[in-house]
Design a protein around this motif. Sequence first.
Motif, short mmCIF file in Angstrom:
data_model
loop_
_atom_site.label_atom_id
_atom_site.label_comp_id
_atom_site.label_asym_id
_atom_site.label_seq_id
_atom_site.Cartn_x
_atom_site.Cartn_y
_atom_site.Cartn_z
N GLU A 1 0.82 -1.22 0.00
CA GLU A 1 0.00 0.00 0.00
C GLU A 1 0.85 1.27 0.00
O GLU A 1 0.34 2.36 0.25
CB GLU A 1 -0.93 0.01 1.21
N ALA B 1 -8.83 -2.27 1.45
CA ALA B 1 -7.58 -1.96 0.76
C ALA B 1 -7.17 -3.11 -0.16
O ALA B 1 -6.73 -2.88 -1.29
CB ALA B 1 -6.49 -1.68 1.79
N GLU C 1 -6.78 -3.03 -4.30
CA GLU C 1 -5.36 -3.06 -4.64
C GLU C 1 -5.12 -3.23 -6.14
O GLU C 1 -4.23 -2.59 -6.71
CB GLU C 1 -4.68 -4.19 -3.88
N ALA D 1 -6.11 5.68 -1.67
CA ALA D 1 -5.64 5.22 -0.36
C ALA D 1 -6.83 4.89 0.53
O ALA D 1 -7.90 5.51 0.42
CB ALA D 1 -4.77 6.29 0.28
#
Length: 380
Positions: A228, A338, A342, A349
């Motif tokens: 991330e 997340a 991805e 974010a």
Amino acid sequence: GGALLAERQKRRLDAAARAAYEQRRREAVRRPETALGLVGVDALSIEVGPDLYPLLMPPNSDALLDRVADVRRALAAETGIVIPGVRLRDDPLRDPRTYALRVRDRPVAEGIVRLDRLIAVAAPEILDRVGGEVTTEPVYGLAARWIANSERERAQASGALTFDAISIVGSHLAEVARAYAAELFGRQQLQTLVEHLRASVPSVMKDVGTDVLPISAAHRAFAYLLRERTWPRDPVAAFEALVDAAAVSRDPRELAEAARRVIVPQQLRRDGTQRLQPLIVDPQLESELARMWSAEGGLAPDPRTALHVRETIARYAADPSYAPHAIVVTAPVRPLLAEFLERTLPAVAVYGYAELPPELELEPVGVIEEPLKLLRAREA
């Protein structure tokens, strides 16, 4: 006569030396351990086509290796990790003008550069004044023009940025290293970092690599962070958070979440982020997402909810006025959402409320609602 004898003697000595060298080489090749050098793949490599072979020969090779070293140093200062060495290779089967970047022998990026031309990048109206052959800058996909080396100053005076082949390859290498940092930062690189820190902060690192925090758990936690782009630029603070969290759980995802609560506020402050205009998630949808996803992040078969979430976030991410784009959710759902975004929307974010620094101005621009609730509202 003496000169002739000396020449014959020199030829005999040279022939004897070559024969001895060939004999040693054959004996070395026959040894089984010689093949060990061929086992495995390079973590990161650059391959070039035939037209770019001069990049692999001096003085171009020296300039390219210097550029690679600069990239490694810059990334170490930016991210807190050191990427492995980069192997330069020729590939006669490639398009002659192209280069490729490989991560663990997998091609991940490629581009076209010319040794006899520069790439000029600017707004379309500036490029019209610069002239040259139309092309696309390979790193970010920007509109560009090929120009002669002698046109550099004129193009820069017009407001364009100019790059040579080595600069382009170096910039592309940096972007690939950021995107694939989790794969490039292996367990050996982590062990090297741990040994480096033991000399300066032994009290913090004494539990790393023991039963308190095994290297394997720490490495998997770092991989979650790097995927991330949560950079452990302060590795001491990151390891302190990991050691503290390891007293409660050894789950790498939970360890990474504990480290994020230390790293993310520092990263937002360092980037100068003073305001966010994020999407937030409706509590009912958060409960639905928590039910749909397992602890391993696997998505349950509910395509309607998945498509609704992805399309809502995609519409939000398409509006540049909301940049930097972000989703803010509660801590239990954050890593799951997340992981879902991805592959499709990596530029968005996902933050937990507890990760945001108190001085950050938060102005939500929308709510991602549960699909059935949204449908009932429309019918009403």
